[in-house]
Design a protein around this motif. Structure first.
Motif, mmCIF file in Angstrom:
data_model
loop_
_atom_site.group_PDB
_atom_site.id
_atom_site.type_symbol
_atom_site.label_atom_id
_atom_site.label_comp_id
_atom_site.label_asym_id
_atom_site.label_seq_id
_atom_site.Cartn_x
_atom_site.Cartn_y
_atom_site.Cartn_z
ATOM 1 N N ARG A 273 54.746 13.104 16.429
ATOM 2 C CA ARG A 273 54.121 14.406 16.217
ATOM 3 C C ARG A 273 53.472 14.886 17.506
ATOM 4 N NH1 ARG A 273 50.533 15.985 11.015
ATOM 5 N NH2 ARG A 273 52.585 15.567 10.111
ATOM 6 N N LEU B 268 49.976 8.784 8.411
ATOM 7 C CA LEU B 268 51.414 9.078 8.396
ATOM 8 C C LEU B 268 52.233 7.784 8.432
ATOM 9 C CD1 LEU B 268 51.336 12.144 10.818
ATOM 10 C CD2 LEU B 268 52.089 12.212 8.431
ATOM 11 N N ARG C 28 71.470 16.008 10.071
ATOM 12 C CA ARG C 28 70.099 15.498 10.246
ATOM 13 C C ARG C 28 69.082 16.623 10.272
ATOM 14 N NH1 ARG C 28 65.762 14.914 9.765
ATOM 15 N NH2 ARG C 28 64.259 13.425 10.618
ATOM 16 N N ALA D 170 54.390 22.554 5.547
ATOM 17 C CA ALA D 170 53.744 22.761 6.850
ATOM 18 C C ALA D 170 53.013 21.502 7.324
ATOM 19 C CB ALA D 170 52.794 23.947 6.797
#
Ligand code: NDP
Length: 445
Positions: free
Chosen positions: A94, A107, A205, A319
């Motif tokens: 991220r 996460l 993907r 989101a």
């Protein structure tokens, strides 16, 4: 106090400064309680939960890079290698200013269970950096990605840890990172997924997380006597997951009337024109509000949370974490929502999830609903190892099978260990059982 509760209380003290991680751990350990209670002696003797909640390792490093004005910028990056009991660490990178250790631990923790649910041999990990690709030139993004990989390459590999995309990390960033990894190691191997099609990427993907979300949401609705076709849908976000979720749910006969970005949302009662959204977000890297100057009849509202006040039957939050709080959940319930499929990771707060469940809304948690992305990444790894490429139709067929299989496992685990229809508990339990068994088999490691 039960073993699960004791471990959770210890975590709350030790990691009081990591709210997202504690939120995820609270949800996971609370819903796992029925399974843990049944095996308490065996698990406690093996220290299973203490190991399960703690990442195997966290690598933290600085990323210095030179901006276009010649100034050195420094960002802070992490790779959380959470659990390798069932396969090499796997999970995205991220790039967002909000990135910190707590967010990456939450996460990574979710990823362990999600990857287990896919039925494929992948362990869990997550990485990221507080770098913001927004507003940077291509050259700045490239220099950042090269510097990031110059440190990270020591810790990853096709059989050890295989990162992928996430918020802020798309095809461009993966390309720059892959190029630098290859240059540093001399290896042409499947060390990253989400690669471009010319250098080892998999067809399907890019679409997999959004498409997979719709396959699972449809399976959930049909199992409960409902249909997707003809329904009104809200999709938050307008990034990778959101765009392809909106595309597939439209193909399934539903109508998407709203999408958003971190500034605000658009409402288009005629159904969102995805060609326009793709042009703005994928080609021009622009803002969602530009939609209203190109499509008549659409309106734009500043601020994100208002999107959930639009009446709909299906909500697909795609989101970011905690984008639906209790008030937004109640607004959705009042607006007639029948099903929520989480495309993002942990987009609903614990209170919001409880509100949905209490109101009888079908609720598919992210770790099951958005597992199509990582499942397809594992298919990319398989193709890389085999040195061949499957067609888009082959990949999509496998993805559909995997998502339906995930839903069935979650549904069965909910009925066997928790409450029928409690897919939050079902996903955590089904994912946990495989990891726990593998950890026990491998001894105290
Ligand atoms: P992208 O970067 O492609 O898109 C993210 C979208 O969410 C953008 O529209 C962005 O708006 C918006 N957004 C990001 N942060 C915030 C915020 N703090 N508040 C409001 N909106 C925000 O990311 P992805 O589509 O890849 O990821 C979206 C979610 O899906 C994440 O939770 C991710 O972890 C999860 N996920 C992604 C997978 C994948 O394969 N990519 C797989 C599984 C889960 P803006 O452009 O304004 O920043």
């Amino acid at each position: 106090m039960s073993y699960a509760q004791r471990v959770l209380e210890q975590l709350k003290v030790r990691y009081a400064h990591e709210p997202e991680y504690i939120q995820a751990a609270t949800e996971i350990l609370t819903t796992l309680k029925p399974v843990i209670d049944r095996n308490e002696e065996k698990y406690e003797k093996a220290g299973l939960l203490e190991r399960f909640v703690e990442p195997e390792r966290i690598i933290s490093f600085r990323v210095p890079w030179v901006d276009d004005s010649g100034k050195v910028q420094v960002n802070r990056a992490f790779r959380v290698q959470y659990n390798s009991a069932i396969g090499p660490y796997k999970g995205g990178i991220r790039l967002h200013p909000s990135v910190n250790q707590s967010i990456l631990k939450f996460l990574g923790f979710e990823q362990v269970l999600k990857n287990s649910l896919t039925g494929l041999p992948i362990g869990g990990g997550k990485g990221g950096c507080d770098f913001d690709p927004k507003g940077k030139s291509d050259n700045e993004v490239m220099r950042f990605c090269q510097s990031f990989m110059t440190e990270l390459y020591r810790y990853i590999g096709a059989d050890t840890d295989v990162p992928a995309g996430d918020i802020g990390t798309g095809a461009r960033e993966i390309g720059y990172m892959y190029g630098q990894y290859k240059r540093l190691t001399g290896l042409y191997e499947g060390v990253l997924t989400g690669k471009g099609l010319t250098y080892g990427g998999s067809l399907g993907r890019k679409e997999a997380t959004g498409f997979g979300l719709c396959y699972l949401t449809r399976a959930m609705m049909e199992r409960n006597g409902k249909t997707v076709s003809g329904k009104t849908v809200l999709v938050s976000g307008s990034g990778n997951v959101a765009i392809y979720a909106a595309q597939k749910i439209t193909e399934m006969g539903a109508k998407v009337v709203a999408m958003s970005d971190s500034n605000g949302y658009i409402y288009d009662p005629n159904g969102v024109n995805l060609d326009v959204v793709k042009q703005i977000k994928e080609v021009e890297r622009g803002r969602i509000k530009e939609y209203v100057s190109r499509v008549s009849g659409a309106t734009y509202t500043e601020g994100c949370s208002g999107i959930w006040t639009i009446p709909c039957q299906i909500a697909l939050p795609c989101a970011t974490q905690n984008e639906i709080n209790e008030a937004s959940a109640k607004a959705l319930i009042a607006g007639g929502v029948e099903a929520v499929g989480e495309g993002a990771n942990m987009p609903s707060t614990i209170e919001a999830t409880e509100a949905f469940q209490k109101a009888g809304v079908l609720f598919a948690p992210g770790k099951a609903a958005n597992a199509g992305g990582v499942a397809c990444s594992a298919l990319e790894m398989t193709q890389n190892s085999m040195r061949l490429s499957w067609t888009a139709a082959e990949v999509d067929e496998k993805l559909q099978g995997i998502m339906v299989n995930i839903f069935n496992k979650v549904d069965e685990a909910a009925a066997e260990y928790a409450t029928p229809g409690d897919y939050v508990a079902g996903a955590n339990i089904a994912g946990f059982l495989k990891v726990a068994e593998a950890m026990l088999a491998q001894g105290a490691v």
